[in-house]
Design a protein around this motif. Structure first.
Motif, PDB file in Angstrom:
ATOM      1  N   VAL A 246       0.834  -1.203   0.000  1.00  0.00           N
ATOM      2  CA  VAL A 246       0.000   0.000   0.000  1.00  0.00           C
ATOM      3  C   VAL A 246       0.870   1.254   0.000  1.00  0.00           C
ATOM      4  CG1 VAL A 246      -1.562   1.376   1.452  1.00  0.00           C
ATOM      5  CG2 VAL A 246      -2.070  -1.026   0.993  1.00  0.00           C
ATOM      6  N   MET A 247       1.931   1.259   0.795  1.00  0.00           N
ATOM      7  CA  MET A 247       2.801   2.437   0.844  1.00  0.00           C
ATOM      8  C   MET A 247       3.517   2.655  -0.489  1.00  0.00           C
ATOM      9  SD  MET A 247       4.286   2.260   4.754  1.00  0.00           S
ATOM     10  CE  MET A 247       5.186   3.817   4.606  1.00  0.00           C
ATOM     11  N   LEU A 248       3.934   1.570  -1.144  1.00  0.00           N
ATOM     12  CA  LEU A 248       4.540   1.695  -2.474  1.00  0.00           C
ATOM     13  C   LEU A 248       3.554   2.313  -3.463  1.00  0.00           C
ATOM     14  CD1 LEU A 248       6.510  -1.630  -3.120  1.00  0.00           C
ATOM     15  CD2 LEU A 248       7.473   0.658  -2.784  1.00  0.00           C
ATOM     16  N   ASP A 249       2.320   1.835  -3.439  1.00  0.00           N
ATOM     17  CA  ASP A 249       1.314   2.342  -4.367  1.00  0.00           C
ATOM     18  C   ASP A 249       0.939   3.790  -4.058  1.00  0.00           C
ATOM     19  OD1 ASP A 249       1.353  -0.037  -5.676  1.00  0.00           O
ATOM     20  OD2 ASP A 249      -0.602  -0.746  -4.981  1.00  0.00           O
ATOM     21  N   LEU A 250       0.926   4.163  -2.789  1.00  0.00           N
ATOM     22  CA  LEU A 250       0.653   5.556  -2.438  1.00  0.00           C
ATOM     23  C   LEU A 250       1.745   6.469  -2.993  1.00  0.00           C
ATOM     24  CD1 LEU A 250      -0.600   5.180   1.243  1.00  0.00           C
ATOM     25  CD2 LEU A 250      -1.971   5.888  -0.736  1.00  0.00           C
ATOM     26  N   ASN A 251       2.986   6.021  -2.913  1.00  0.00           N
ATOM     27  CA  ASN A 251       4.076   6.810  -3.490  1.00  0.00           C
ATOM     28  C   ASN A 251       3.895   6.969  -5.000  1.00  0.00           C
ATOM     29  OD1 ASN A 251       5.424   7.385  -1.132  1.00  0.00           O
ATOM     30  ND2 ASN A 251       6.912   5.727  -1.343  1.00  0.00           N
ATOM     31  N   ARG A 252       3.425   5.899  -5.637  1.00  0.00           N
ATOM     32  CA  ARG A 252       3.189   5.960  -7.076  1.00  0.00           C
ATOM     33  C   ARG A 252       2.058   6.940  -7.397  1.00  0.00           C
ATOM     34  NH1 ARG A 252       4.763   6.356 -12.110  1.00  0.00           N
ATOM     35  NH2 ARG A 252       3.412   5.289 -13.608  1.00  0.00           N
ATOM     36  N   LEU A 253       0.982   6.890  -6.637  1.00  0.00           N
ATOM     37  CA  LEU A 253      -0.137   7.805  -6.857  1.00  0.00           C
ATOM     38  C   LEU A 253       0.282   9.258  -6.621  1.00  0.00           C
ATOM     39  CD1 LEU A 253      -3.069   5.795  -5.213  1.00  0.00           C
ATOM     40  CD2 LEU A 253      -2.655   6.163  -7.666  1.00  0.00           C
ATOM     41  N   GLU A 254       1.173   9.457  -5.651  1.00  0.00           N
ATOM     42  CA  GLU A 254       1.670  10.814  -5.412  1.00  0.00           C
ATOM     43  C   GLU A 254       2.484  11.291  -6.616  1.00  0.00           C
ATOM     44  OE1 GLU A 254       4.285  13.242  -2.086  1.00  0.00           O
ATOM     45  OE2 GLU A 254       4.961  11.302  -2.820  1.00  0.00           O
ATOM     46  N   SER A 255       3.305  10.403  -7.165  1.00  0.00           N
ATOM     47  CA  SER A 255       4.132  10.791  -8.309  1.00  0.00           C
ATOM     48  C   SER A 255       3.282  11.139  -9.521  1.00  0.00           C
ATOM     49  CB  SER A 255       5.116   9.667  -8.663  1.00  0.00           C
ATOM     50  OG  SER A 255       4.447   8.562  -9.258  1.00  0.00           O
ATOM     51  N   LEU A 256       2.066  10.578  -9.595  1.00  0.00           N
ATOM     52  CA  LEU A 256       1.146  10.884 -10.691  1.00  0.00           C
ATOM     53  C   LEU A 256       0.312  12.125 -10.411  1.00  0.00           C
ATOM     54  CD1 LEU A 256      -0.134   7.276 -11.520  1.00  0.00           C
ATOM     55  CD2 LEU A 256       1.516   8.646 -12.807  1.00  0.00           C
ATOM     56  N   GLY A 257       0.485  12.710  -9.220  1.00  0.00           N
ATOM     57  CA  GLY A 257      -0.266  13.910  -8.875  1.00  0.00           C
ATOM     58  C   GLY A 257      -1.697  13.645  -8.461  1.00  0.00           C
ATOM     59  N   LEU A 258      -2.009  12.393  -8.086  1.00  0.00           N
ATOM     60  CA  LEU A 258      -3.386  12.046  -7.728  1.00  0.00           C
ATOM     61  C   LEU A 258      -3.644  12.139  -6.231  1.00  0.00           C
ATOM     62  CD1 LEU A 258      -3.849   9.001 -10.124  1.00  0.00           C
ATOM     63  CD2 LEU A 258      -4.580  11.371 -10.462  1.00  0.00           C
ATOM     64  N   ILE A 259      -2.601  12.059  -5.417  1.00  0.00           N
ATOM     65  CA  ILE A 259      -2.741  12.253  -3.983  1.00  0.00           C
ATOM     66  C   ILE A 259      -1.557  13.095  -3.505  1.00  0.00           C
ATOM     67  CG2 ILE A 259      -3.829   9.977  -3.686  1.00  0.00           C
ATOM     68  CD1 ILE A 259      -1.121   9.202  -2.222  1.00  0.00           C
ATOM     69  N   ARG A 260      -1.617  13.516  -2.260  1.00  0.00           N
ATOM     70  CA  ARG A 260      -0.469  14.166  -1.636  1.00  0.00           C
ATOM     71  C   ARG A 260      -0.393  13.706  -0.193  1.00  0.00           C
ATOM     72  NH1 ARG A 260      -1.743  18.626   1.508  1.00  0.00           N
ATOM     73  NH2 ARG A 260      -3.900  19.348   1.417  1.00  0.00           N
ATOM     74  N   TRP A 261       0.820  13.620   0.320  1.00  0.00           N
ATOM     75  CA  TRP A 261       1.014  13.272   1.718  1.00  0.00           C
ATOM     76  C   TRP A 261       0.811  14.523   2.560  1.00  0.00           C
ATOM     77  CZ3 TRP A 261       1.547   8.374   3.299  1.00  0.00           C
ATOM     78  CH2 TRP A 261       2.007   7.423   2.392  1.00  0.00           C
ATOM     79  N   GLU A 262       0.077  14.405   3.649  1.00  0.00           N
ATOM     80  CA  GLU A 262      -0.061  15.548   4.540  1.00  0.00           C
ATOM     81  C   GLU A 262       1.308  15.879   5.124  1.00  0.00           C
ATOM     82  OE1 GLU A 262      -2.494  14.738   7.909  1.00  0.00           O
ATOM     83  OE2 GLU A 262      -1.324  13.025   8.568  1.00  0.00           O
ATOM     84  N   THR A 263       1.501  17.117   5.498  1.00  0.00           N
ATOM     85  CA  THR A 263       2.805  17.550   5.987  1.00  0.00           C
ATOM     86  C   THR A 263       2.950  17.463   7.488  1.00  0.00           C
ATOM     87  OG1 THR A 263       2.003  19.835   6.064  1.00  0.00           O
ATOM     88  CG2 THR A 263       3.134  19.131   4.058  1.00  0.00           C
ATOM     89  N   ARG A 264       1.858  17.163   8.193  1.00  0.00           N
ATOM     90  CA  ARG A 264       1.922  17.047   9.645  1.00  0.00           C
ATOM     91  C   ARG A 264       1.894  15.585  10.032  1.00  0.00           C
ATOM     92  NH1 ARG A 264      -2.901  18.310   7.810  1.00  0.00           N
ATOM     93  NH2 ARG A 264      -4.748  17.189   8.473  1.00  0.00           N
ATOM     94  N   THR A 265       2.402  15.250  11.199  1.00  0.00           N
ATOM     95  CA  THR A 265       2.353  13.886  11.691  1.00  0.00           C
ATOM     96  C   THR A 265       1.041  13.653  12.400  1.00  0.00           C
ATOM     97  OG1 THR A 265       3.440  14.587  13.733  1.00  0.00           O
ATOM     98  CG2 THR A 265       4.848  13.715  11.983  1.00  0.00           C
TER      99      THR A 265
END
Length: 296
Positions: A226-245
């Motif tokens: 799941v974390m690998l795929d989230l990174n891929r989706l971020e690279s495609l501009g479809l999601i973004r990681w929040e900046t806060r913990t």
């Protein structure tokens, strides 16, 4: 029961492998977990940080709830439930091995994302097992490889695991968009225009409130995948990681235990699987990775 003296959990598991130990290792910390060994090989890992093999089978519907309950009633010793599922024709032996082995690697990865804690050994606790088991050295090597692959500037894998990915600004939570397959025009070569079903399902669950762990439990997939795929989706501009913990007032939303699952043992004392850098080579690793990118 006291554990043999060891500098960390990987060293402990290697010692127990040499002793042919059958039993459990309870590791304290966050997320913590219970490591199940049979003859010194790791057969299962149960941790609140990642779905177990049981969770993966039931959440995805690969084995339905009634068939699972019947299997558990027929084989009260959960160590034998897997063999019953195969003999009853509910799942193939090779597929069961892949799912269970992948869950072992994923559980070890999830435990490695937090700080090290203490540990103790205990008697055998029946659970759904990877039939062939995993060599402790191969497990340690694979955890090291996975954490290295997920490392990125400004955030460790452990920090990423505590964040809650959000849909990109031009997408509502779970809403389809121009980049979804079936909507894009023929020949469209834009990033994301031909997302696979696996990515689409994950994207539909991203809403800014779920951590990668929550998403893994919701989909019955491994945390690492799941974390690998989230990174891929971020690279495609479809999601973004929040900046806060993640903060204490925003608890994880995914269930930790599946109802009616005897293969889920008592609540673990908690703790991570510390990392080290062993020698090269891991034949068992490939069994764990066969589901890594294709499942879901």
């Amino acid at each position: 029961m006291s554990a043999p003296t060891a500098r960390n959990v990987p060293a402990l598991l290697q010692t127990l492998r040499e002793q042919g130990f059958t039993g459990t290792v309870r590791v304290s910390g966050t997320p913590g977990g219970t490591i199940h060994l049979r003859g010194g090989l790791v057969g299962a890992i149960e941790t609140p940080g990642a779905p177990t093999a049981t969770s993966a089978l039931l959440t995805t519907g690969r084995v339905d709830d009634q068939a699972w309950l019947t299997a558990c009633a027929t084989e009260p010793d959960a160590d034998r439930v897997g063999a019953h599922l195969v003999s009853a024709g509910l799942i193939g032996a090779a597929e069961l091995e892949i799912v269970c082995t992948a869950a072992v690697f994923d559980g070890a990865f999830a435990m490695a994302l937090g700080p090290a804690g203490s540990w103790e050994t205990a008697d055998r606790e029946p659970t759904l097992l990877a039939p062939l088991g995993v060599e402790p050295r191969a497990l340690t090597e694979e955890v090291t490889r996975r954490t290295a692959l997920l490392g990125r500037a400004g955030a460790t894998p452990g920090e990423l695991a505590r964040l809650r990915p959000e849909p990109a600004a031009d997408r509502g939570p779970g809403e389809p968009g121009q980049d979804d397959p079936g909507i894009a025009a023929p020949g469209d070569r834009r990033p994301g225009a031909r997302l696979s079903q696996r990515y689409r399902e994950l994207l539909g669950q991203v809403n800014g409130r779920r951590t990668p762990r929550d998403l893994a439990f919701a989909l019955g997939r491994g945390l690492y995948a799941v974390m690998l795929d989230l990174n891929r989706l971020e690279s495609l501009g479809l999601i973004r990681w929040e900046t806060r913990t993640t903060t204490a007032d925003r608890p994880s939303t995914a269930p930790r235990v599946l109802p009616g699952s005897p293969a889920t043992g008592p609540a673990p004392a908690g703790g991570p699987l510390p990392r080290r850098r062993p020698g090269a080579g891991s034949s068992a690793r490939h069994r764990g990775e066969r589901e890594e990118r294709g499942g879901g």
